[in-house]
Structure formats: C-alpha cells, structure tokens
Design a protein around this motif. Structure first.
Motif, PDB file in Angstrom:
ATOM      1  N   PHE A 103       0.849  -1.184   0.000  1.00 56.96           N
ATOM      2  CA  PHE A 103       0.000   0.000   0.000  1.00 56.96           C
ATOM      3  C   PHE A 103       0.886   1.235   0.000  1.00 56.96           C
ATOM      4  O   PHE A 103       1.573   1.505   0.984  1.00 56.96           O
ATOM      5  N   ALA A 104       0.894   1.967  -1.099  1.00 55.83           N
ATOM      6  CA  ALA A 104       1.559   3.259  -1.185  1.00 55.83           C
ATOM      7  C   ALA A 104       0.467   4.299  -0.929  1.00 55.83           C
ATOM      8  O   ALA A 104      -0.380   4.543  -1.782  1.00 55.83           O
ATOM      9  N   VAL A 105       0.477   4.854   0.252  1.00 57.24           N
ATOM     10  CA  VAL A 105      -0.625   5.713   0.701  1.00 57.24           C
ATOM     11  C   VAL A 105      -0.167   7.167   0.697  1.00 57.24           C
ATOM     12  O   VAL A 105       0.684   7.551   1.503  1.00 57.24           O
ATOM     13  N   HIS A 106      -0.723   7.942  -0.238  1.00 59.08           N
ATOM     14  CA  HIS A 106      -0.354   9.351  -0.290  1.00 59.08           C
ATOM     15  C   HIS A 106      -0.769  10.027   1.010  1.00 59.08           C
ATOM     16  O   HIS A 106      -1.852   9.749   1.553  1.00 59.08           O
ATOM     17  N   ALA A 107       0.083  10.902   1.516  1.00 59.12           N
ATOM     18  CA  ALA A 107      -0.160  11.552   2.811  1.00 59.12           C
ATOM     19  C   ALA A 107      -1.485  12.320   2.842  1.00 59.12           C
ATOM     20  O   ALA A 107      -2.075  12.490   3.909  1.00 59.12           O
ATOM     21  N   SER A 108      -1.983  12.734   1.680  1.00 59.77           N
ATOM     22  CA  SER A 108      -3.240  13.473   1.628  1.00 59.77           C
ATOM     23  C   SER A 108      -4.470  12.578   1.747  1.00 59.77           C
ATOM     24  O   SER A 108      -5.585  13.069   1.876  1.00 59.77           O
ATOM     25  N   CYS A 109      -4.270  11.247   1.735  1.00 53.71           N
ATOM     26  CA  CYS A 109      -5.419  10.330   1.765  1.00 53.71           C
ATOM     27  C   CYS A 109      -5.116   9.098   2.623  1.00 53.71           C
ATOM     28  O   CYS A 109      -5.043   7.975   2.126  1.00 53.71           O
ATOM     29  N   PRO A 110      -4.925   9.288   3.929  1.00 57.51           N
ATOM     30  CA  PRO A 110      -4.619   8.139   4.789  1.00 57.51           C
ATOM     31  C   PRO A 110      -5.762   7.125   4.815  1.00 57.51           C
ATOM     32  O   PRO A 110      -6.914   7.468   4.567  1.00 57.51           O
ATOM     33  N   ILE A 111      -5.412   5.890   5.117  1.00 54.20           N
ATOM     34  CA  ILE A 111      -6.423   4.839   5.232  1.00 54.20           C
ATOM     35  C   ILE A 111      -7.084   4.974   6.598  1.00 54.20           C
ATOM     36  O   ILE A 111      -6.451   4.772   7.625  1.00 54.20           O
ATOM     37  N   ARG A 112      -8.348   5.298   6.577  1.00 55.26           N
ATOM     38  CA  ARG A 112      -9.100   5.422   7.826  1.00 55.26           C
ATOM     39  C   ARG A 112     -10.070   4.272   8.002  1.00 55.26           C
ATOM     40  O   ARG A 112     -10.622   4.086   9.074  1.00 55.26           O
ATOM     41  N   THR A 113     -10.292   3.524   6.943  1.00 55.20           N
ATOM     42  CA  THR A 113     -11.227   2.407   6.976  1.00 55.20           C
ATOM     43  C   THR A 113     -10.606   1.258   7.757  1.00 55.20           C
ATOM     44  O   THR A 113      -9.619   0.665   7.324  1.00 55.20           O
ATOM     45  N   THR A 114     -11.168   0.944   8.885  1.00 51.00           N
ATOM     46  CA  THR A 114     -10.619  -0.072   9.775  1.00 51.00           C
ATOM     47  C   THR A 114     -10.400  -1.404   9.069  1.00 51.00           C
ATOM     48  O   THR A 114      -9.405  -2.080   9.300  1.00 51.00           O
ATOM     49  N   LEU A 115     -11.306  -1.784   8.187  1.00 51.98           N
ATOM     50  CA  LEU A 115     -11.206  -3.087   7.535  1.00 51.98           C
ATOM     51  C   LEU A 115     -10.034  -3.193   6.572  1.00 51.98           C
ATOM     52  O   LEU A 115      -9.639  -4.301   6.205  1.00 51.98           O
ATOM     53  N   LEU A 116      -9.450  -2.057   6.163  1.00 55.81           N
ATOM     54  CA  LEU A 116      -8.271  -2.094   5.292  1.00 55.81           C
ATOM     55  C   LEU A 116      -6.970  -1.954   6.073  1.00 55.81           C
ATOM     56  O   LEU A 116      -5.891  -2.101   5.511  1.00 55.81           O
ATOM     57  N   GLN A 117      -7.071  -1.682   7.343  1.00 58.79           N
ATOM     58  CA  GLN A 117      -5.878  -1.525   8.174  1.00 58.79           C
ATOM     59  C   GLN A 117      -5.423  -2.871   8.714  1.00 58.79           C
ATOM     60  O   GLN A 117      -6.228  -3.774   8.932  1.00 58.79           O
ATOM     61  N   ASP A 118      -4.133  -3.018   8.905  1.00 54.84           N
ATOM     62  CA  ASP A 118      -3.560  -4.183   9.564  1.00 54.84           C
ATOM     63  C   ASP A 118      -4.007  -5.511   8.942  1.00 54.84           C
ATOM     64  O   ASP A 118      -4.489  -6.403   9.629  1.00 54.84           O
ATOM     65  N   LEU A 119      -3.832  -5.632   7.635  1.00 56.28           N
ATOM     66  CA  LEU A 119      -4.176  -6.882   6.948  1.00 56.28           C
ATOM     67  C   LEU A 119      -3.081  -7.938   7.089  1.00 56.28           C
ATOM     68  O   LEU A 119      -3.256  -9.073   6.659  1.00 56.28           O
ATOM     69  N   ALA A 120      -1.970  -7.567   7.713  1.00 61.71           N
ATOM     70  CA  ALA A 120      -0.823  -8.474   7.819  1.00 61.71           C
ATOM     71  C   ALA A 120      -1.156  -9.856   8.402  1.00 61.71           C
ATOM     72  O   ALA A 120      -0.545 -10.827   7.982  1.00 61.71           O
ATOM     73  N   PRO A 121      -2.099  -9.988   9.318  1.00 60.36           N
ATOM     74  CA  PRO A 121      -2.398 -11.355   9.762  1.00 60.36           C
ATOM     75  C   PRO A 121      -2.995 -12.231   8.654  1.00 60.36           C
ATOM     76  O   PRO A 121      -2.920 -13.454   8.718  1.00 60.36           O
ATOM     77  N   LEU A 122      -3.587 -11.587   7.639  1.00 60.46           N
ATOM     78  CA  LEU A 122      -4.249 -12.337   6.577  1.00 60.46           C
ATOM     79  C   LEU A 122      -3.377 -12.521   5.338  1.00 60.46           C
ATOM     80  O   LEU A 122      -3.465 -13.546   4.665  1.00 60.46           O
ATOM     81  N   VAL A 123      -2.600 -11.512   5.011  1.00 64.26           N
ATOM     82  CA  VAL A 123      -1.685 -11.539   3.861  1.00 64.26           C
ATOM     83  C   VAL A 123      -0.454 -10.718   4.220  1.00 64.26           C
ATOM     84  O   VAL A 123      -0.467  -9.945   5.174  1.00 64.26           O
ATOM     85  N   ASP A 124       0.588 -10.856   3.414  1.00 64.01           N
ATOM     86  CA  ASP A 124       1.763 -10.002   3.555  1.00 64.01           C
ATOM     87  C   ASP A 124       1.342  -8.615   3.065  1.00 64.01           C
ATOM     88  O   ASP A 124       1.266  -8.371   1.870  1.00 64.01           O
TER      89      ASP A 124
END
Length: 154
Positions: A103-124
């Motif tokens: 995920f290359a996340v531009h500083a102007s659009c951080p990921i705020r959606t909880t379901l897209l955060q911390d996916l590391a337990p499911l995938v790399d």
C-alpha cells in the motif's frame, strides 16, 4: 479510478515509474492493468483499448479480478477513496490468490477504513505513506524482491 483526476493519475504514474525502474525493481516488472496510469476520465476508454470489449461494470470486474488471479503481487497506490480498490483488496484477501500487497498511501489520503488496516495477519501487507514517490524506493525494492522470491518458490 472513478473519483480520480489528472493530478491523481500523475501521482500514481510516479509510483508506477518507480516500481518499474530497474534499480528499484531488481529485475523486470510488468504492471497491470494498463501500461500507464489512468483517471476517471480515461479508464473506461483504456479498458476498451486494452481488451477490445465494450465497457460494462461486469466486464470490467471480470477482467480486473482475472488480472489479480494471474498476478504475483498487488501494488495499491492510494490517492483518493476507492470502493473499487477496496473491493479488489477484499477479493484478494478473502476469495482470490492472497497476493502480497504494498500500500503506497499518499499523505493526503490516509487509510481510515478499519477493515483495510492491519491486513498483515491475513496476507503479507505493507503500508507506506508518502508525499513524493522517491520516498518509496527502499520499501518498494524490498517488497518487489520478496514478491519475486515468493513467485519462484510457488
């Protein structure tokens, strides 16, 4: 892409250029779905040019998910909110190939959606915030090298 404009396309293209730079990629990289970044005003026409099909949501979805099924890794460049991007990530994680995701996340659009955060337990899943594409060179290099190794061992 449906909410993106030419400025977003330029940011995405700068990351695409970085990802395909031989010094960063440490080998050949083919980025899908298009040879160049698109935006809301161009992606439907680009789809038709690339596939020869008339644009419909069903045709576009089938094509995009088919590309994911044939890929070795997933690069998500976030410059705007994208339901389509979230759909593709969810497909990858829960129904598809479980590709590693950068995920290359531009500083102007951080990921705020909880379901897209911390996916590391499911995938790399690797998350990197940036303002200029060059800031991603090291992390993207490491990701691409690891994805290439994983692809050879699969």
């Amino acid at each position: 892409m449906t909410r993106s404009g030419p400025g977003d396309r330029d940011v995405v293209q700068s990351v695409v250029d970085l990802a395909t730079d031989p010094g960063v990629a440490s080998g050949p990289v083919t980025l899908l779905p298009y040879p160049a970044a698109q935006h809301a005003g161009t992606f439907k026409e680009a789809f038709t040019e690339e596939t020869g099909l008339a644009f419909t949501p069903a045709a576009f979805r089938a094509w995009r998910l088919g590309l994911l099924d044939s890929a070795h890794a997933m690069l998500v460049v976030r410059t705007e909110l994208s339901e389509s991007g979230a759909y593709e990530v969810a497909y990858n994680v829960h129904a598809g190939p479980r590709l590693p995701v950068f995920f290359a996340v531009h500083a102007s659009c951080p990921i705020r959606t909880t379901l897209l955060q911390d996916l590391a337990p499911l995938v790399d899943a690797r998350y990197h915030s940036f303002t200029r594409a060059g800031e991603l060179a090291g992390p993207l290099h490491s990701f691409l090298v690891a994805a290439r190794r994983r692809g050879r061992s699969a």
